[in-house]
Design an enzyme around this catalytic site. Structure first.
Site, mmCIF file in Angstrom:
data_model
loop_
_atom_site.group_PDB
_atom_site.id
_atom_site.type_symbol
_atom_site.label_atom_id
_atom_site.label_comp_id
_atom_site.label_asym_id
_atom_site.label_seq_id
_atom_site.Cartn_x
_atom_site.Cartn_y
_atom_site.Cartn_z
ATOM 1 N N ALA A 282 0.995 -1.074 0.015
ATOM 2 C CA ALA A 282 -0.534 0.204 -0.250
ATOM 3 C C ALA A 282 1.163 1.080 0.187
ATOM 4 C CB ALA A 282 -1.256 -0.137 1.188
ATOM 5 N N ILE B 54 4.419 -0.933 3.069
ATOM 6 C CA ILE B 54 4.948 0.263 2.908
ATOM 7 C C ILE B 54 5.620 0.474 1.541
ATOM 8 C CG2 ILE B 54 4.715 2.469 3.797
ATOM 9 C CD1 ILE B 54 2.122 0.591 5.079
ATOM 10 N N LYS B 55 4.389 0.946 0.614
ATOM 11 C CA LYS B 55 5.415 1.334 -0.853
ATOM 12 C C LYS B 55 5.328 3.237 -0.050
ATOM 13 C CE LYS B 55 4.427 -0.237 -5.775
ATOM 14 N NZ LYS B 55 3.143 -0.187 -6.332
ATOM 15 N N VAL B 56 6.653 2.824 -0.473
ATOM 16 C CA VAL B 56 7.725 4.462 -0.304
ATOM 17 C C VAL B 56 8.506 5.366 -1.772
ATOM 18 C CG1 VAL B 56 9.390 5.546 1.248
ATOM 19 C CG2 VAL B 56 7.821 3.661 1.971
#
Ligand code: G3P
Length: 214
Positions: free
Chosen positions: A56, A82-84
């Site tokens: 996400a 967590i997509k950063v």
């Protein structure tokens, strides 16, 4: 190589989950927007369909804001990654999240130095976008060459960050990702459908069907 499905479409994820060979899911703001639904709600539903890493993406912002948003996503389910974004703020956020034991996927990676920086910050995954590199250059292998180069660089130093070959456009990209040593290919639903097909499989089945009738 693990197969993730690169979509936020629930029907596609549900269908693919029945095959039993999908290891995870990646989403991004474009894929979420396409579905016209809230990110948190969509991610929550995906966790009921696939038991594996589900990316996400946080909105690009100062690191503190990305970390705050990441904590709220991480509470949805232990499988959330967590997509950063690949920026200095993203690197700072990745470092903080990694220190808290939250897994990350640094996205929009287009070079080995970017991948090394993300890995140094403790990224669980890096996502080189092979299709967009191929779109951008004349070579049809520039994207997979990047995956291969990141593989070599990571192996040189025993870096455990996993490489996700992303932005896959066709089945040849899946072959290239596997040969280049990607840990994961994240694949759109239509490409997954294409992967099962081969004209000689279809032809062979027809021959066997005829033979069985006799
Ligand atoms: O996982 C990243 C991917 O969704 C980007 O794909 O087709 O927008 O380049 P694309």
């Amino acid at each position: 190589m693990q197969f993730f499905i690169d979509t936020a479409n629930i029907d596609e994820i549900r269908t693919a989950s029945t095959w039993g060979i999908i290891d995870g899911v990646t989403t991004n703001p474009s894929l979420i927007a396409r579905e016209g639904r809230n990110l948190g709600e969509t991610i929550r539903e995906i966790t009921t369909l696939i038991d594996g890493p589900i990316s996400a993406e946080v909105q690009e912002a100062p690191a503190e804001a990305m970390v705050k948003e990441a904590f709220s996503f991480a509470q949805i389910h232990p499988n959330i990654i967590i997509k950063v974004p690949m920026t200095f703020e993203g690197i700072k956020a990745t470092k903080t999240l990694s220190a808290h034991g939250i897994k990350t996927n640094v996205t929009l990676v287009f070079s080995v130095p970017q991948a090394l920086m993300a890995a140094k910050a403790g990224a669980t995954y890096v996502s080189p976008f092979i299709g967009r590199i191929d779109d951008f250059t004349a070579s049809e292998r520039a994207g997979s060459d990047l995956v291969q180069d990141i593989r070599i660089a990571f192996d040189n130093y025993g870096i455990e960050t996993k490489i996700i070959a992303a932005s896959i456009r066709h089945t040849q990209h899946v072959t290239q990702a596997a040969l280049a040593g990607a840990d994961v290919a994240t694949i759109p639903f239509r490409v997954l459908l294409d992967m099962i097909e081969h004209p000689l499989t279809t032809k062979g089945l027809a021959i066997f069907r005829d033979a069985a009738k006799k």
